[in-house]
Design a protein around this motif. Structure first.
Motif, PDB file in Angstrom:
ATOM      1  N   LEU A 176       0.874  -1.170   0.000  1.00  0.00           N
ATOM      2  CA  LEU A 176       0.000   0.000   0.000  1.00  0.00           C
ATOM      3  C   LEU A 176       0.917   1.227   0.000  1.00  0.00           C
ATOM      4  O   LEU A 176       1.410   1.631   1.050  1.00  0.00           O
ATOM      5  CB  LEU A 176      -0.909  -0.009   1.229  1.00  0.00           C
ATOM      6  CG  LEU A 176      -1.797  -1.240   1.414  1.00  0.00           C
ATOM      7  CD1 LEU A 176      -2.544  -1.168   2.744  1.00  0.00           C
ATOM      8  CD2 LEU A 176      -2.761  -1.383   0.267  1.00  0.00           C
ATOM      9  N   LYS A 177       1.162   1.778  -1.177  1.00  0.00           N
ATOM     10  CA  LYS A 177       2.089   2.903  -1.295  1.00  0.00           C
ATOM     11  C   LYS A 177       1.423   4.233  -0.984  1.00  0.00           C
ATOM     12  O   LYS A 177       2.075   5.164  -0.534  1.00  0.00           O
ATOM     13  CB  LYS A 177       2.705   2.916  -2.691  1.00  0.00           C
ATOM     14  CG  LYS A 177       3.557   1.687  -2.934  1.00  0.00           C
ATOM     15  CD  LYS A 177       4.117   1.632  -4.316  1.00  0.00           C
ATOM     16  CE  LYS A 177       4.892   0.325  -4.461  1.00  0.00           C
ATOM     17  NZ  LYS A 177       5.299   0.092  -5.829  1.00  0.00           N
ATOM     18  N   ASN A 178       0.127   4.329  -1.245  1.00  0.00           N
ATOM     19  CA  ASN A 178      -0.638   5.532  -0.920  1.00  0.00           C
ATOM     20  C   ASN A 178      -1.374   5.300   0.393  1.00  0.00           C
ATOM     21  O   ASN A 178      -1.892   4.205   0.620  1.00  0.00           O
ATOM     22  CB  ASN A 178      -1.647   5.845  -2.027  1.00  0.00           C
ATOM     23  CG  ASN A 178      -0.967   6.163  -3.335  1.00  0.00           C
ATOM     24  OD1 ASN A 178       0.035   6.863  -3.355  1.00  0.00           O
ATOM     25  ND2 ASN A 178      -1.502   5.628  -4.422  1.00  0.00           N
ATOM     26  N   PRO A 179      -1.440   6.312   1.269  1.00  0.00           N
ATOM     27  CA  PRO A 179      -2.183   6.144   2.527  1.00  0.00           C
ATOM     28  C   PRO A 179      -3.608   5.651   2.248  1.00  0.00           C
ATOM     29  O   PRO A 179      -4.326   6.215   1.432  1.00  0.00           O
ATOM     30  CB  PRO A 179      -2.166   7.545   3.138  1.00  0.00           C
ATOM     31  CG  PRO A 179      -0.905   8.157   2.584  1.00  0.00           C
ATOM     32  CD  PRO A 179      -0.811   7.630   1.176  1.00  0.00           C
ATOM     33  N   THR A 180      -3.969   4.571   2.919  1.00  0.00           N
ATOM     34  CA  THR A 180      -5.210   3.841   2.646  1.00  0.00           C
ATOM     35  C   THR A 180      -6.008   3.656   3.933  1.00  0.00           C
ATOM     36  O   THR A 180      -5.430   3.314   4.960  1.00  0.00           O
ATOM     37  CB  THR A 180      -4.853   2.441   2.068  1.00  0.00           C
ATOM     38  OG1 THR A 180      -4.010   2.619   0.934  1.00  0.00           O
ATOM     39  CG2 THR A 180      -6.080   1.658   1.695  1.00  0.00           C
ATOM     40  N   PRO A 181      -7.333   3.832   3.881  1.00  0.00           N
ATOM     41  CA  PRO A 181      -8.147   3.538   5.061  1.00  0.00           C
ATOM     42  C   PRO A 181      -8.102   2.041   5.374  1.00  0.00           C
ATOM     43  O   PRO A 181      -7.875   1.217   4.489  1.00  0.00           O
ATOM     44  CB  PRO A 181      -9.563   3.955   4.655  1.00  0.00           C
ATOM     45  CG  PRO A 181      -9.472   4.552   3.303  1.00  0.00           C
ATOM     46  CD  PRO A 181      -8.124   4.307   2.759  1.00  0.00           C
ATOM     47  N   PHE A 182      -8.348   1.691   6.631  1.00  0.00           N
ATOM     48  CA  PHE A 182      -8.337   0.284   7.026  1.00  0.00           C
ATOM     49  C   PHE A 182      -9.462   0.013   8.002  1.00  0.00           C
ATOM     50  O   PHE A 182     -10.019   0.914   8.606  1.00  0.00           O
ATOM     51  CB  PHE A 182      -6.982  -0.100   7.656  1.00  0.00           C
ATOM     52  CG  PHE A 182      -6.734   0.522   8.998  1.00  0.00           C
ATOM     53  CD1 PHE A 182      -6.980  -0.180  10.170  1.00  0.00           C
ATOM     54  CD2 PHE A 182      -6.244   1.819   9.106  1.00  0.00           C
ATOM     55  CE1 PHE A 182      -6.743   0.394  11.418  1.00  0.00           C
ATOM     56  CE2 PHE A 182      -6.000   2.396  10.342  1.00  0.00           C
ATOM     57  CZ  PHE A 182      -6.253   1.679  11.506  1.00  0.00           C
ATOM     58  N   THR A 183      -9.799  -1.260   8.120  1.00  0.00           N
ATOM     59  CA  THR A 183     -10.738  -1.725   9.125  1.00  0.00           C
ATOM     60  C   THR A 183     -10.069  -2.880   9.854  1.00  0.00           C
ATOM     61  O   THR A 183      -9.017  -3.374   9.418  1.00  0.00           O
ATOM     62  CB  THR A 183     -12.072  -2.197   8.500  1.00  0.00           C
ATOM     63  OG1 THR A 183     -11.793  -3.204   7.531  1.00  0.00           O
ATOM     64  CG2 THR A 183     -12.815  -1.052   7.835  1.00  0.00           C
ATOM     65  N   PHE A 184     -10.650  -3.302  10.968  1.00  0.00           N
ATOM     66  CA  PHE A 184     -10.072  -4.430  11.686  1.00  0.00           C
ATOM     67  C   PHE A 184     -11.155  -5.224  12.390  1.00  0.00           C
ATOM     68  O   PHE A 184     -12.272  -4.755  12.575  1.00  0.00           O
ATOM     69  CB  PHE A 184      -8.985  -3.989  12.675  1.00  0.00           C
ATOM     70  CG  PHE A 184      -9.476  -3.124  13.801  1.00  0.00           C
ATOM     71  CD1 PHE A 184      -9.811  -3.674  15.031  1.00  0.00           C
ATOM     72  CD2 PHE A 184      -9.593  -1.754  13.647  1.00  0.00           C
ATOM     73  CE1 PHE A 184     -10.265  -2.881  16.070  1.00  0.00           C
ATOM     74  CE2 PHE A 184     -10.042  -0.947  14.680  1.00  0.00           C
ATOM     75  CZ  PHE A 184     -10.377  -1.518  15.901  1.00  0.00           C
ATOM     76  N   ILE A 185     -10.793  -6.462  12.745  1.00  0.00           N
ATOM     77  CA  ILE A 185     -11.676  -7.357  13.478  1.00  0.00           C
ATOM     78  C   ILE A 185     -10.915  -7.819  14.715  1.00  0.00           C
ATOM     79  O   ILE A 185      -9.799  -8.334  14.601  1.00  0.00           O
ATOM     80  CB  ILE A 185     -12.072  -8.578  12.626  1.00  0.00           C
ATOM     81  CG1 ILE A 185     -12.804  -8.142  11.360  1.00  0.00           C
ATOM     82  CG2 ILE A 185     -12.934  -9.544  13.444  1.00  0.00           C
ATOM     83  CD1 ILE A 185     -13.052  -9.257  10.367  1.00  0.00           C
ATOM     84  N   ASN A 186     -11.510  -7.619  15.883  1.00  0.00           N
ATOM     85  CA  ASN A 186     -10.869  -8.063  17.125  1.00  0.00           C
ATOM     86  C   ASN A 186     -10.853  -9.582  17.188  1.00  0.00           C
ATOM     87  O   ASN A 186     -11.806 -10.241  16.774  1.00  0.00           O
ATOM     88  CB  ASN A 186     -11.606  -7.512  18.345  1.00  0.00           C
ATOM     89  CG  ASN A 186     -11.351  -6.039  18.541  1.00  0.00           C
ATOM     90  OD1 ASN A 186     -10.251  -5.553  18.357  1.00  0.00           O
ATOM     91  ND2 ASN A 186     -12.396  -5.310  18.884  1.00  0.00           N
TER      92      ASN A 186
END
Length: 163
Positions: free
Chosen positions: A112-122
């Protein structure tokens, strides 16, 4: 405050009943089947800030990974493919190093070279393991108390004491 406002996304009725989530993890593919809207299915939570990656190292921009992520959580991000499409990929977090740095179990298919939004799962809780650990700690604590008590009374001497 509802779950959406708190930064988590609940699946729609059609997602929940009809469509399992299929996510790429390294070379493997995992299906997280959702069978009921009342199931304890994992919640996808929006991450704060943006990320870039280089191999298995993730750098955060405007993030605070230490307060939001834990080891063994899953992180999801949109990765560009060769035909200029975006595919969501999931990876497991192996280390949370700082507020702006984490390490992954394997690299995304493309950095991911460009800043990218992310999500996560606990990571789901392992209740059986938690209970077993708690019982083991209680047993060890009791043994420590008993061994200290024995130190006051043991060993007995067979030599008579003359007063």
């Amino acid at each position: 405050m509802d779950a959406t406002a708190a930064g988590s996304r609940q699946p729609s009725q059609s997602e929940t009943i009809k469509n399992p989530i299929s996510t790429s993890i390294g070379k493997d593919e995992v299906n997280i089947a959702k069978t009921s809207p009342h199931s304890s299915a994992p919640k996808v939570i929006n991450g704060r800030g943006l990320i870039t990656t280089s191999g298995t190292v993730v750098t955060g921009h405007g993030t605070n990974f230490q307060s939001q992520l834990r080891t063994d959580n899953a992180i999801l991000a949109g990765v560009s493919t060769a035909n200029n499409k975006t595919r969501e990929e999931m990876r497991v977090i192996t280390m949370v190093l700082s507020p702006i740095s984490i390490s992954l179990s394997s690299a995304f298919s493309n950095d991911l070279k460009n800043p990218t939004p992310f999500t996560f799962i606990n990571k789901p809780r392992d209740i059986h393991k938690e209970h077993a650990t708690k019982a083991q700690m209680a047993k060890e604590e009791q043994e420590a108390i008993e061994s200290q008590a024995m130190g006051f009374y043991w060993p007995f001497t067979t030599t008579p004491i003359n007063y």
